[in-house]
Enzyme design. Structure first.
Site, short mmCIF file in Angstrom:
data_model
loop_
_atom_site.label_atom_id
_atom_site.label_comp_id
_atom_site.label_asym_id
_atom_site.label_seq_id
_atom_site.Cartn_x
_atom_site.Cartn_y
_atom_site.Cartn_z
N SER A 1 -14.07 -8.56 20.69
CA SER A 1 -14.34 -9.36 21.90
C SER A 1 -13.42 -10.58 21.93
O SER A 1 -12.40 -10.61 21.24
CB SER A 1 -15.81 -9.77 21.94
OG SER A 1 -16.12 -10.31 23.21
N ASN A 2 -13.77 -11.58 22.71
CA ASN A 2 -12.96 -12.80 22.80
C ASN A 2 -13.88 -14.00 23.04
O ASN A 2 -15.10 -13.84 23.10
CB ASN A 2 -11.92 -12.67 23.92
CG ASN A 2 -12.59 -12.34 25.25
OD1 ASN A 2 -13.37 -13.11 25.77
ND2 ASN A 2 -12.30 -11.15 25.77
N HIS A 3 -13.28 -15.19 23.18
CA HIS A 3 -14.08 -16.42 23.22
C HIS A 3 -14.65 -16.76 24.60
O HIS A 3 -15.22 -17.83 24.78
CB HIS A 3 -13.23 -17.61 22.76
CG HIS A 3 -12.87 -17.55 21.32
ND1 HIS A 3 -13.81 -17.55 20.32
CD2 HIS A 3 -11.67 -17.47 20.70
CE1 HIS A 3 -13.21 -17.48 19.15
NE2 HIS A 3 -11.90 -17.43 19.35
#
Ligand code: CTP
Length: 402
Positions: A212-214
């Site tokens: 995933s990412n932030h």
């Protein structure tokens, strides 16, 4: 330009109160009727006589006046077309964010039904404190609340940085633009349908792990709120996010993966007038999703990834008159990269933010954007709360739809 406008100016206890003297002068010069409310702290910096002389109105500082009569905070709140709090101290912001009403200015604030514009002023570390950031974030999420970001410069402490109240001329311009925009109608998107994608996606590796990412979803949720506040019916397709949608005109669809977001977006697209894709969709997903948890064995483990579907590109191909807006988060060659995406994905405009800008992008409650449109126009905006950034983007959508 402000002829006949009724402006209620709340002045708090900051040295920037001296700038509010000039602010009153300018507002009156532009034709506005100004009434001033001072907090107890403000009385230490400027006298009520200064404000009453310039505004030609009585100045309020307490729940009762010299004749022991009640100052009616409800009437004052209802009188105003706009309430402007400038300077707004960290203390007053904290009270506004939490509905605390321990002086007259806050009583009027809680009674006011008009839009509220806040111009903070404080020292740089106070302005950067997570508590202040959270308070500003909360205030800007309230309906019809707007923040005029503090400016950078020399501060009363002698330090140099962000926290100075915006210059009075900039505040006056902000208010002029504000009235200009609202004159065009309070619900310019009534009858319009909008699609917004927000947040990250999760791409499973096995039942325990994912890629995933932030992204927090803040920008997309702010966009959905502003579209709804302008009258649109919004479908908000969100990846996993802790954000909450408040407006009743928002229908939230929760998804987890890029594929789910793709399917939900395609389903909604043919029915909308505008689509703003702010989600941070994973570009790649694991080629194989393991049914059982992967056990560690080798020292190195290579993960094979395959591309996800590009939702924005697909919507660009399927366009039948929708206004299509994309985001570009870049770290280098920002303008060039954003222009490429604008053209390749058949967008009407693209919102560029650079990770090189301080306090912009992931995790921050503020963002700094440049809008590039298909006609070659470029608009750069200063650092703002994400809700205010959303207002700039929605304003651009409105000009396209009209
Ligand atoms: N986007 C999308 N579907 C994807 C990937 C991105 O809809 N699978 C959208 C994002 O919501 C955003 C825009 O596309 O509006 C971002 O453009 P993109 O070219 O995907 O940017 P990056 O993924 O950052 O591309 P690159 O890594 O090449 O910079």
């Amino acid at each position: 330009m402000l002829g006949g406008k009724k402006i209620l100016l709340g002045v708090c206890g900051s040295i920037a109160a001296y700038k509010s003297v000039y602010l009153v002068r300018q507002l009156v010069k532009e034709g506005a009727e100004v009434k001033v409310i001072m907090s107890k702290g403000a009385l230490d910096f400027v006298t009520p006589l200064t404000f009453s002389t310039l505004s030609k109105n009585k100045v309020y500082a307490d729940f009762s006046n010299d004749e022991d009569q009640w100052n009616n905070h409800v009437d004052l709140g209802l009188w105003a077309d706009v309430m402007l709090i400038a300077p707004a101290t960290a203390n007053t912001l904290a009270r506004m964010a939490n509905g605390i009403c321990d002086h007259f200015l806050l009583g009027v604030y809680l009674s006011a039904k008009c839009p509220v514009i806040v111009a903070p002023a404080m020292d740089l570390d106070m302005y950067k404190h997570p508590a202040t950031i959270a308070n500003l974030d909360k205030i800007s999420s309230f309906n019809k609340h707007y923040i005029i970001q503090a400016e950078s410069g020399e501060l009363a402490s002698g330090l140099y940085g962000e926290g100075r109240m915006a210059e009075p001329d900039n505040i006056v311009n902000y208010i002029k633009n504000f009235f200009l925009n609202t004159k065009k109608g309070l619900s310019p998107l009534r009858g319009r349908k909008a699609l917004v994608t927000a947040g990250p996606t999760y791409e499973a590796i096995d039942p325990v792990r994912y890629i995933s990412n932030h992204s927090t979803g803040k920008m997309g949720f702010a966009l959905a709120e502003v579209l709804a506040e302008n009258g649109a019916e919004v479908i908000l397709i969100s990846g996993p996010s802790l954000q909450k949608e408040i407006h009743p005109n928002i229908r939230r669809v929760n998804v987890t993966t890029a594929e789910e977001m793709y399917q939900a977006s395609i389903r909604a697209y043919s029915d909308v007038d505008v689509a703003i894709l702010s989600a941070a969709v994973a570009d790649y997903k694991p080629a194989i999703v393991h049914d059982l948890k992967l056990k560690k064995s080798e020292n190195e483990h290579a993960l094979s990834l395959v591309k996800t579907k590009d939702i924005l590109k697909k919507l660009g191909e399927q366009k039948t008159g929708q206004i299509l807006v994309g985001f570009a988060l870049e770290t280098n060659d920002e303008i060039e990269n954003a222009k490429k995406k604008l053209n390749a994905k058949n967008l009407d405009f693209i919102v560029l933010n650079s990770l090189r800008d301080k306090n912009a992008g992931f995790k921050h409650s503020t963002n700094k954007i440049t809008i590039l449109d298909k006609n070659g126009d470029k608009d750069s905006f200063p650092l703002k709360q994400k809700k205010d950034v959303a207002r700039d983007i929605v304003q651009k959508v409105i000009t396209y739809l009209n």
